[in-house]
Design a protein around this motif. Structure first.
Motif, PDB file in Angstrom:
ATOM      1  N   SER A 185      51.174  49.501  44.142  1.00  0.00           N
ATOM      2  CA  SER A 185      51.934  48.304  43.764  1.00  0.00           C
ATOM      3  C   SER A 185      52.872  47.839  44.869  1.00  0.00           C
ATOM      4  O   SER A 185      53.427  46.748  44.796  1.00  0.00           O
ATOM      5  CB  SER A 185      52.736  48.562  42.487  1.00  0.00           C
ATOM      6  OG  SER A 185      53.673  49.609  42.681  1.00  0.00           O
ATOM      7  N   GLU A 186      53.058  48.666  45.904  1.00  0.00           N
ATOM      8  CA  GLU A 186      53.901  48.273  47.037  1.00  0.00           C
ATOM      9  C   GLU A 186      53.113  47.518  48.105  1.00  0.00           C
ATOM     10  O   GLU A 186      53.688  47.065  49.093  1.00  0.00           O
ATOM     11  CB  GLU A 186      54.567  49.506  47.669  1.00  0.00           C
ATOM     12  CG  GLU A 186      55.594  50.164  46.757  1.00  0.00           C
ATOM     13  CD  GLU A 186      56.334  51.276  47.463  1.00  0.00           C
ATOM     14  OE1 GLU A 186      55.827  51.768  48.496  1.00  0.00           O
ATOM     15  OE2 GLU A 186      57.411  51.670  46.988  1.00  0.00           O
ATOM     16  N   ARG A 187      51.805  47.388  47.901  1.00  0.00           N
ATOM     17  CA  ARG A 187      50.951  46.715  48.878  1.00  0.00           C
ATOM     18  C   ARG A 187      50.499  45.357  48.358  1.00  0.00           C
ATOM     19  O   ARG A 187      50.324  45.177  47.154  1.00  0.00           O
ATOM     20  CB  ARG A 187      49.719  47.573  49.204  1.00  0.00           C
ATOM     21  CG  ARG A 187      50.055  48.946  49.747  1.00  0.00           C
ATOM     22  CD  ARG A 187      50.843  48.868  51.030  1.00  0.00           C
ATOM     23  NE  ARG A 187      51.191  50.188  51.538  1.00  0.00           N
ATOM     24  CZ  ARG A 187      51.981  50.390  52.588  1.00  0.00           C
ATOM     25  NH1 ARG A 187      52.506  49.358  53.229  1.00  0.00           N
ATOM     26  NH2 ARG A 187      52.251  51.607  53.000  1.00  0.00           N
ATOM     27  N   THR A 188      50.321  44.412  49.254  1.00  0.00           N
ATOM     28  CA  THR A 188      49.770  43.117  48.854  1.00  0.00           C
ATOM     29  C   THR A 188      48.271  43.261  48.613  1.00  0.00           C
ATOM     30  O   THR A 188      47.649  44.246  49.007  1.00  0.00           O
ATOM     31  CB  THR A 188      50.036  42.057  49.933  1.00  0.00           C
ATOM     32  OG1 THR A 188      49.467  42.497  51.175  1.00  0.00           O
ATOM     33  CG2 THR A 188      51.533  41.814  50.110  1.00  0.00           C
ATOM     34  N   ALA A 189      47.668  42.255  47.985  1.00  0.00           N
ATOM     35  CA  ALA A 189      46.320  42.410  47.428  1.00  0.00           C
ATOM     36  C   ALA A 189      45.185  42.191  48.422  1.00  0.00           C
ATOM     37  O   ALA A 189      44.081  42.705  48.220  1.00  0.00           O
ATOM     38  CB  ALA A 189      46.150  41.444  46.250  1.00  0.00           C
ATOM     39  N   ILE A 190      45.399  41.435  49.488  1.00  0.00           N
ATOM     40  CA  ILE A 190      44.279  40.982  50.316  1.00  0.00           C
ATOM     41  C   ILE A 190      43.488  42.142  50.930  1.00  0.00           C
ATOM     42  O   ILE A 190      42.256  42.202  50.808  1.00  0.00           O
ATOM     43  CB  ILE A 190      44.778  40.019  51.416  1.00  0.00           C
ATOM     44  CG1 ILE A 190      45.212  38.697  50.767  1.00  0.00           C
ATOM     45  CG2 ILE A 190      43.683  39.760  52.452  1.00  0.00           C
ATOM     46  CD1 ILE A 190      45.725  37.669  51.742  1.00  0.00           C
ATOM     47  N   ASN A 208      48.460  36.410  44.900  1.00  0.00           N
ATOM     48  CA  ASN A 208      49.257  36.634  43.688  1.00  0.00           C
ATOM     49  C   ASN A 208      48.355  36.842  42.465  1.00  0.00           C
ATOM     50  O   ASN A 208      48.649  37.680  41.606  1.00  0.00           O
ATOM     51  CB  ASN A 208      50.197  35.450  43.452  1.00  0.00           C
ATOM     52  CG  ASN A 208      51.502  35.595  44.211  1.00  0.00           C
ATOM     53  OD1 ASN A 208      52.452  36.213  43.730  1.00  0.00           O
ATOM     54  ND2 ASN A 208      51.551  35.037  45.416  1.00  0.00           N
ATOM     55  N   TYR A 209      47.282  36.062  42.382  1.00  0.00           N
ATOM     56  CA  TYR A 209      46.360  36.193  41.247  1.00  0.00           C
ATOM     57  C   TYR A 209      45.778  37.608  41.176  1.00  0.00           C
ATOM     58  O   TYR A 209      45.808  38.260  40.113  1.00  0.00           O
ATOM     59  CB  TYR A 209      45.223  35.171  41.361  1.00  0.00           C
ATOM     60  CG  TYR A 209      44.098  35.415  40.378  1.00  0.00           C
ATOM     61  CD1 TYR A 209      44.245  35.082  39.038  1.00  0.00           C
ATOM     62  CD2 TYR A 209      42.906  36.011  40.801  1.00  0.00           C
ATOM     63  CE1 TYR A 209      43.215  35.331  38.120  1.00  0.00           C
ATOM     64  CE2 TYR A 209      41.884  36.259  39.901  1.00  0.00           C
ATOM     65  CZ  TYR A 209      42.042  35.916  38.562  1.00  0.00           C
ATOM     66  OH  TYR A 209      41.034  36.166  37.676  1.00  0.00           O
ATOM     67  N   PHE A 210      45.254  38.110  42.291  1.00  0.00           N
ATOM     68  CA  PHE A 210      44.636  39.429  42.290  1.00  0.00           C
ATOM     69  C   PHE A 210      45.669  40.544  42.156  1.00  0.00           C
ATOM     70  O   PHE A 210      45.394  41.599  41.582  1.00  0.00           O
ATOM     71  CB  PHE A 210      43.790  39.634  43.554  1.00  0.00           C
ATOM     72  CG  PHE A 210      42.455  38.957  43.483  1.00  0.00           C
ATOM     73  CD1 PHE A 210      41.444  39.476  42.695  1.00  0.00           C
ATOM     74  CD2 PHE A 210      42.210  37.785  44.192  1.00  0.00           C
ATOM     75  CE1 PHE A 210      40.202  38.852  42.614  1.00  0.00           C
ATOM     76  CE2 PHE A 210      40.984  37.151  44.119  1.00  0.00           C
ATOM     77  CZ  PHE A 210      39.973  37.684  43.329  1.00  0.00           C
ATOM     78  N   TYR A 211      46.875  40.306  42.702  1.00  0.00           N
ATOM     79  CA  TYR A 211      47.914  41.330  42.579  1.00  0.00           C
ATOM     80  C   TYR A 211      48.270  41.533  41.110  1.00  0.00           C
ATOM     81  O   TYR A 211      48.278  42.669  40.609  1.00  0.00           O
ATOM     82  CB  TYR A 211      49.158  40.941  43.374  1.00  0.00           C
ATOM     83  CG  TYR A 211      50.215  42.027  43.334  1.00  0.00           C
ATOM     84  CD1 TYR A 211      50.240  43.018  44.306  1.00  0.00           C
ATOM     85  CD2 TYR A 211      51.142  42.099  42.296  1.00  0.00           C
ATOM     86  CE1 TYR A 211      51.176  44.045  44.258  1.00  0.00           C
ATOM     87  CE2 TYR A 211      52.076  43.119  42.230  1.00  0.00           C
ATOM     88  CZ  TYR A 211      52.091  44.082  43.216  1.00  0.00           C
ATOM     89  OH  TYR A 211      53.008  45.103  43.155  1.00  0.00           O
ATOM     90  N   TYR A 212      48.573  40.444  40.414  1.00  0.00           N
ATOM     91  CA  TYR A 212      49.002  40.566  39.020  1.00  0.00           C
ATOM     92  C   TYR A 212      47.828  40.855  38.075  1.00  0.00           C
ATOM     93  O   TYR A 212      48.042  41.190  36.913  1.00  0.00           O
ATOM     94  CB  TYR A 212      49.757  39.314  38.597  1.00  0.00           C
ATOM     95  CG  TYR A 212      51.132  39.257  39.227  1.00  0.00           C
ATOM     96  CD1 TYR A 212      52.131  40.138  38.827  1.00  0.00           C
ATOM     97  CD2 TYR A 212      51.410  38.362  40.256  1.00  0.00           C
ATOM     98  CE1 TYR A 212      53.381  40.116  39.416  1.00  0.00           C
ATOM     99  CE2 TYR A 212      52.657  38.332  40.851  1.00  0.00           C
ATOM    100  CZ  TYR A 212      53.640  39.207  40.423  1.00  0.00           C
ATOM    101  OH  TYR A 212      54.880  39.200  41.019  1.00  0.00           O
ATOM    102  N   LYS A 213      46.636  40.741  38.567  1.00  0.00           N
ATOM    103  CA  LYS A 213      45.475  41.181  37.802  1.00  0.00           C
ATOM    104  C   LYS A 213      45.422  42.709  37.766  1.00  0.00           C
ATOM    105  O   LYS A 213      44.873  43.306  36.827  1.00  0.00           O
ATOM    106  CB  LYS A 213      44.197  40.623  38.447  1.00  0.00           C
ATOM    107  CG  LYS A 213      42.938  40.853  37.624  1.00  0.00           C
ATOM    108  CD  LYS A 213      41.733  40.208  38.307  1.00  0.00           C
ATOM    109  CE  LYS A 213      40.456  40.460  37.505  1.00  0.00           C
ATOM    110  NZ  LYS A 213      39.278  39.856  38.178  1.00  0.00           N
ATOM    111  N   ASN A 214      46.016  43.348  38.779  1.00  0.00           N
ATOM    112  CA  ASN A 214      45.989  44.802  38.877  1.00  0.00           C
ATOM    113  C   ASN A 214      47.336  45.462  38.560  1.00  0.00           C
ATOM    114  O   ASN A 214      47.377  46.657  38.262  1.00  0.00           O
ATOM    115  CB  ASN A 214      45.568  45.216  40.294  1.00  0.00           C
ATOM    116  CG  ASN A 214      44.105  44.943  40.577  1.00  0.00           C
ATOM    117  OD1 ASN A 214      43.253  45.777  40.309  1.00  0.00           O
ATOM    118  ND2 ASN A 214      43.806  43.760  41.119  1.00  0.00           N
TER     119      ASN A 214
END
Length: 345
Positions: free
Chosen positions: A42-47, A198-204
């Motif tokens: 959760s400390e990493r960005t999603a890309i 943001n979409y993929f981050y909050y999906k996980n």
């Protein structure tokens, strides 16, 4: 003329392939932070975690090939851009070879970390900026925006890089070098990777955790030496900020004796990491308790106060950090010799 340009590109690509086969490697395939990207902490960005998820664990070496290829192509593009700007073919080729001779820099493409994509995106962005400086094209500003969004989404320091890019674009706009449509295209395309991330981050993950506050406090420690008027400091933070300033001055006094820019940049980044996790940690925890805040909140409040009071110093420290990522492992190569010479003196 077309055959000459094609020959130039073939030469660059061939050289790059040879460097891939024979260049030494400074990092392991799996470094300390690699696991947090693979497991999408959760400390990493999603890309980058999304990219890694496209491959099986047995195909990590395929990831390395892709990373090296993209990084190399970004240098090819930047070198070719310099050539097209009527810089001599020899100088453009020299720039390309020097970049590849920086084995430390290219070693980032051979490990599971975000730096390779980060560097590649910056190289491509710089190439596009140079390409569009005299003859701007709307389509290129679309790609510039996309690259800027990727840079800002991959690493927190990318935000600083993009702010510099935005200031430069506004400067060109004020000088009538580019039109409003170019800025609009840039900003709309800039938003796309950020929204996607943001979409993929909050999906996980339910909420976003970040190492940003740690990076902020580290840089705040480094630039606290720039404080000139202690009487203007907030009372609740005054004592600890002055202690930070004192520690920063000690480090700065040591670094001032180092004339080698590569060693200087490497050690400066090292001290920033030490500041993040070790210096005054006990004092910061105790202050947080007395204020009724979490340690993270106190870290962030102090860091933001110092940075907002000294924005130019913050930009300078960020650029030194980026220069260190380009530099050829200054500490590994030069530090032992420096210590020997220092002892002799």
């Amino acid at each position: 003329m077309k055959s000459e340009k094609l020959s130039f590109l073939v030469i660059l690509s061939s050289i790059s392939f040879l460097f891939y086969l024979f260049s030494p490697q400074f990092f392991n395939l799996m470094e300390h932070d690699s696991k947090s990207y693979i497991e999408f902490s959760s400390e990493r960005t999603a890309i980058y975690p999304i990219f890694l998820s496209l491959f099986e664990k047995s195909n990590y070496y395929l990831i390395i090939i892709i990373q090296y290829t993209i990084l190399s192509l970004s240098i090819v593009f930047l070198s070719y851009t310099l050539y097209r700007l009527r810089i001599s073919k020899l100088l453009a080729l020299g720039f390309f070879i020097l970049c590849h001779l920086n084995f430390y820099y290219f070693s980032f493409s051979k490990t599971i970390l975000t730096e390779s994509f980060f560097f590649s995106s910056i190289n491509l962005l710089v190439g596009l900026i140079l390409t569009n400086y005299k003859v701007p094209k709307k389509t290129n500003f679309l790609f510039m925006g996309l690259l800027s969004g990727i840079i800002a989404s991959i690493k927190s320091i990318g935000i600083i890089m993009i702010l510099i890019c935005i200031f430069f674009l506004f400067y060109l706009y004020l000088k009538s070098k580019i039109r409003k449509i170019h800025l609009i295209t840039f900003f709309f395309s800039l938003l796309f990777p950020i929204i996607l991330e943001n979409y993929f981050y909050y999906k996980n993950h339910d909420s976003r955790n970040s190492v940003l506050h740690t990076a902020i406090i580290g840089k705040a420690f480094v630039i606290s030496k720039a404080i000139k008027n202690p009487e203007l400091l907030p009372l609740e933070y005054k004592n600890i900020i002055l202690k930070m300033k004192n520690e920063s001055n000690k480090v700065d006094k040591f670094l001032d004796n180092i004339s080698n820019p590569w060693l200087y940049a490497d050690l400066k980044s090292d001290y920033e990491v030490v500041f993040q996790s070790q210096i005054l940690k006990k004092e910061l925890v105790e202050l947080s308790k007395s204020l009724g805040n979490s340690t993270k909140e106190t870290f962030t409040h102090i860091g933001l106060y110092i940075i907002l009071a000294h924005p130019l110093e913050y930009i300078k420290v960020s650029l030194w950090h980026y220069f260190n990522l380009w530099s050829p492992g200054g500490k590994k190569i030069f530090f032992d010799d420096y210590l020997k010479n220092k002892t002799v003196e």
